[in-house]
Design a protein around this motif. Sequence first.
Motif, PDB file in Angstrom:
ATOM      1  N   GLY A  52      44.651  35.362  27.464  1.00  0.00           N
ATOM      2  CA  GLY A  52      45.310  35.086  28.744  1.00  0.00           C
ATOM      3  C   GLY A  52      44.315  34.580  29.767  1.00  0.00           C
ATOM      4  N   HIS A  53      43.378  33.724  29.306  1.00  0.00           N
ATOM      5  CA  HIS A  53      42.321  33.167  30.148  1.00  0.00           C
ATOM      6  C   HIS A  53      41.386  34.279  30.657  1.00  0.00           C
ATOM      7  N   ALA A  54      40.843  35.024  29.726  1.00  0.00           N
ATOM      8  CA  ALA A  54      39.787  36.014  30.021  1.00  0.00           C
ATOM      9  C   ALA A  54      40.302  37.265  30.724  1.00  0.00           C
ATOM     10  N   ASN A 110      42.939  40.761  45.612  1.00  0.00           N
ATOM     11  CA  ASN A 110      43.965  40.491  44.598  1.00  0.00           C
ATOM     12  C   ASN A 110      43.598  39.450  43.566  1.00  0.00           C
ATOM     13  N   SER A 111      42.692  38.546  43.899  1.00  0.00           N
ATOM     14  CA  SER A 111      42.409  37.439  42.983  1.00  0.00           C
ATOM     15  C   SER A 111      40.948  37.031  43.106  1.00  0.00           C
ATOM     16  N   GLY A 112      40.507  36.269  42.125  1.00  0.00           N
ATOM     17  CA  GLY A 112      39.113  35.815  42.127  1.00  0.00           C
ATOM     18  C   GLY A 112      38.799  34.953  43.332  1.00  0.00           C
ATOM     19  N   ALA A 113      39.700  34.030  43.647  1.00  0.00           N
ATOM     20  CA  ALA A 113      39.465  33.143  44.793  1.00  0.00           C
ATOM     21  C   ALA A 113      39.339  33.959  46.076  1.00  0.00           C
ATOM     22  N   GLU A 114      40.173  34.966  46.215  1.00  0.00           N
ATOM     23  CA  GLU A 114      40.148  35.785  47.431  1.00  0.00           C
ATOM     24  C   GLU A 114      38.838  36.576  47.530  1.00  0.00           C
ATOM     25  N   ALA A 115      38.349  37.046  46.394  1.00  0.00           N
ATOM     26  CA  ALA A 115      37.064  37.753  46.400  1.00  0.00           C
ATOM     27  C   ALA A 115      35.954  36.801  46.849  1.00  0.00           C
ATOM     28  N   ASN A 116      35.973  35.570  46.334  1.00  0.00           N
ATOM     29  CA  ASN A 116      34.936  34.600  46.728  1.00  0.00           C
ATOM     30  C   ASN A 116      35.068  34.200  48.187  1.00  0.00           C
ATOM     31  N   GLU A 117      36.300  34.032  48.637  1.00  0.00           N
ATOM     32  CA  GLU A 117      36.546  33.678  50.039  1.00  0.00           C
ATOM     33  C   GLU A 117      35.895  34.733  50.961  1.00  0.00           C
ATOM     34  N   GLY A 138      30.436  24.437  38.432  1.00  0.00           N
ATOM     35  CA  GLY A 138      30.954  25.772  38.715  1.00  0.00           C
ATOM     36  C   GLY A 138      32.412  25.717  39.157  1.00  0.00           C
ATOM     37  N   PHE A 139      33.138  26.802  38.903  1.00  0.00           N
ATOM     38  CA  PHE A 139      34.519  26.939  39.387  1.00  0.00           C
ATOM     39  C   PHE A 139      34.622  28.262  40.140  1.00  0.00           C
ATOM     40  N   HIS A 140      35.185  28.224  41.366  1.00  0.00           N
ATOM     41  CA  HIS A 140      35.251  29.449  42.160  1.00  0.00           C
ATOM     42  C   HIS A 140      36.630  29.732  42.724  1.00  0.00           C
ATOM     43  N   GLY A 141      37.613  28.865  42.459  1.00  0.00           N
ATOM     44  CA  GLY A 141      38.970  29.155  42.917  1.00  0.00           C
ATOM     45  C   GLY A 141      39.547  28.036  43.761  1.00  0.00           C
ATOM     46  N   ARG A 142      40.801  28.213  44.190  1.00  0.00           N
ATOM     47  CA  ARG A 142      41.550  27.116  44.787  1.00  0.00           C
ATOM     48  C   ARG A 142      41.874  27.300  46.271  1.00  0.00           C
ATOM     49  N   VAL A 191      26.898  31.356  42.460  1.00  0.00           N
ATOM     50  CA  VAL A 191      26.686  30.889  41.088  1.00  0.00           C
ATOM     51  C   VAL A 191      27.434  31.791  40.113  1.00  0.00           C
ATOM     52  N   GLU A 192      28.035  31.183  39.095  1.00  0.00           N
ATOM     53  CA  GLU A 192      28.529  31.960  37.949  1.00  0.00           C
ATOM     54  C   GLU A 192      27.332  32.139  37.006  1.00  0.00           C
ATOM     55  N   PRO A 193      26.864  33.338  36.761  1.00  0.00           N
ATOM     56  CA  PRO A 193      25.713  33.503  35.864  1.00  0.00           C
ATOM     57  C   PRO A 193      25.987  32.945  34.466  1.00  0.00           C
ATOM     58  N   PHE A 224      26.873  36.358  42.983  1.00  0.00           N
ATOM     59  CA  PHE A 224      27.234  36.081  41.593  1.00  0.00           C
ATOM     60  C   PHE A 224      28.750  36.119  41.489  1.00  0.00           C
ATOM     61  N   ASP A 225      29.338  34.995  41.104  1.00  0.00           N
ATOM     62  CA  ASP A 225      30.766  34.964  40.819  1.00  0.00           C
ATOM     63  C   ASP A 225      30.936  35.416  39.371  1.00  0.00           C
ATOM     64  N   GLU A 226      31.342  36.658  39.205  1.00  0.00           N
ATOM     65  CA  GLU A 226      31.565  37.210  37.862  1.00  0.00           C
ATOM     66  C   GLU A 226      33.060  37.455  37.639  1.00  0.00           C
ATOM     67  N   VAL A 227      33.856  36.569  38.230  1.00  0.00           N
ATOM     68  CA  VAL A 227      35.306  36.672  38.052  1.00  0.00           C
ATOM     69  C   VAL A 227      35.659  36.555  36.570  1.00  0.00           C
ATOM     70  N   GLN A 228      34.989  35.642  35.879  1.00  0.00           N
ATOM     71  CA  GLN A 228      35.279  35.454  34.452  1.00  0.00           C
ATOM     72  C   GLN A 228      34.267  36.189  33.562  1.00  0.00           C
ATOM     73  N   CYS A 229      32.990  36.200  33.934  1.00  0.00           N
ATOM     74  CA  CYS A 229      31.981  36.741  33.008  1.00  0.00           C
ATOM     75  C   CYS A 229      31.721  38.235  33.236  1.00  0.00           C
ATOM     76  N   ALA A 253      37.137  39.841  38.839  1.00  0.00           N
ATOM     77  CA  ALA A 253      38.613  39.917  38.748  1.00  0.00           C
ATOM     78  C   ALA A 253      38.984  39.942  37.269  1.00  0.00           C
ATOM     79  N   LYS A 254      39.920  39.137  36.859  1.00  0.00           N
ATOM     80  CA  LYS A 254      40.352  38.950  35.463  1.00  0.00           C
ATOM     81  C   LYS A 254      40.340  40.232  34.624  1.00  0.00           C
ATOM     82  N   ALA A 255      39.259  40.487  33.862  1.00  0.00           N
ATOM     83  CA  ALA A 255      39.231  41.662  32.978  1.00  0.00           C
ATOM     84  C   ALA A 255      39.396  42.965  33.750  1.00  0.00           C
TER      85      ALA A 255
HETATM   86  C1  LIG Z   1      34.465  31.997  37.715  1.00  0.00           C
HETATM   87  C2  LIG Z   1      35.786  31.997  38.408  1.00  0.00           C
HETATM   88  N1  LIG Z   1      35.829  32.208  39.731  1.00  0.00           N
HETATM   89  C3  LIG Z   1      36.982  32.252  40.405  1.00  0.00           C
HETATM   90  C4  LIG Z   1      38.182  32.038  39.768  1.00  0.00           C
HETATM   91  C5  LIG Z   1      39.466  32.080  40.549  1.00  0.00           C
HETATM   92  O1  LIG Z   1      40.159  33.228  40.236  1.00  0.00           O
HETATM   93  P1  LIG Z   1      41.720  33.373  40.600  1.00  0.00           P
HETATM   94  O2  LIG Z   1      42.447  32.384  39.753  1.00  0.00           O
HETATM   95  O3  LIG Z   1      42.028  34.803  40.266  1.00  0.00           O
HETATM   96  O4  LIG Z   1      41.835  33.088  42.041  1.00  0.00           O
HETATM   97  C6  LIG Z   1      38.197  31.800  38.391  1.00  0.00           C
HETATM   98  C7  LIG Z   1      39.462  31.567  37.682  1.00  0.00           C
HETATM   99  O5  LIG Z   1      39.532  31.060  36.592  1.00  0.00           O
HETATM  100  C8  LIG Z   1      36.965  31.779  37.689  1.00  0.00           C
HETATM  101  O6  LIG Z   1      36.913  31.552  36.382  1.00  0.00           O
END
Ligand SMILES: Cc1ncc(COP(=O)(O)O)c(C=O)c1O
Length: 392
Positions: A52-54, A110-117, A138-142, A191-193, A224-229, A253-255
Amino acid sequence: MSVPLKASTPAPRPAPDHLAAVFAQYPLEVVSASGVWLNTRDRGRVLDLYGGHAVAALGYGHPGWTRALIAQAESCQFQTNAVPMDVRSRAAARLVRFAGLGLDTVFLVNSGAEANENALKMAFRLTSRPQVVAVEHGFHGRTAAAAAVTWGAAQKWYGLPRTPFDVSFIPRRDIAAIERHVTESTAAVIVEPVQGLGGAFDMGAPFLEALRRRCDATGAVLIFDEVQCGVGRTGFPFAANMYGVTPDMITTAKALGNGFPCAALLMSPRVAAALKPDALGTTFGGGPLACAVIEAVIEAIESQHLLEQVRRVGAYIRSTCIVGPVTGHQGAGHLTGLITRRPAKEIQAELLQRGILTGTASDPHVLRLLAPFILEEEHVDLLREALASLPA
Ligand SMILES: Cc1ncc(COP(=O)(O)O)c(C=O)c1O
């Protein structure tokens, strides 16, 4: 007065199922799931190496996770953060202990993007500086700030008239470029490590250590963006533990929720010192259901020794699955990228024909594996056999 549509303007057509048609659809329909297996309407049982995408770290139908969610729902499903709840304090304490990095203040969202924000907001609050450094691919959210530090968003989908601050992107692993990018004007480096979408690309300890040193020298904040890792995916509580580099903030987030929406921002004492009432806020973040599952996820990872299992089975993937169209690997634990001779999308489709679901990445030659932590060697053998049967 309404303006009639020009004849040449196609009338907007709703998607047949009324859902916004923004996600490319995998050609399978899941009706139920158990362990590492998906039961699908059209393809029978499918081995899930995508999770389910990590997200599905504990796999499907985990009894401890399900019990925790139901028990909390029966006892009290929600109270705002303005009302103290024991389950919330327990979840935060458990997360801090699990990480073991001295990042001992937690803001639950609630979400990875919100944590990064919120992490970026804290960096600006702390430093009063105008600029952020991010890493290519890198990807950090929308959301506005998270997407501003996401590689390629401006060209592809950013969608807002301007970014809220200046961003410069540093090439991956380019230690020599760090000094030029990270200066006394830099509020934060994010950075995503181990990059997820970028192709399970691990940054390596030397690059992360150099970022740490440069942030210390300039006063910039290291995120460190560890939303996925994070949360065990690398076989360590966080990639920070694996690399032996402690940032000022970790987002995750995620896991963390195994499918229940939740995310967290972990802060060092230096960052937490910049907090004051109302500095950050959320309605649903830190809700009791989320907190109950955070506790349950960490409890399962620890009591089932899943970090060891992720390291062992991840290593087994890397040592046995360089067959058929696969020429190498990158990443760590169950954030593995198999490097493919042919486009990874072709191989993903061929594996699905053989009953195995995998992911791809922004690198067209990386097949991304984001398996549940409960994956066993016998499942990897199925992947190896399937890969070996494909044209190289
Ligand atoms: C490394 C990383 N940061 C942030 C996000 C954004 O997380 P969310 O979709 O929960 O906002 C993702 C989502 O795939 C991600 O992989």
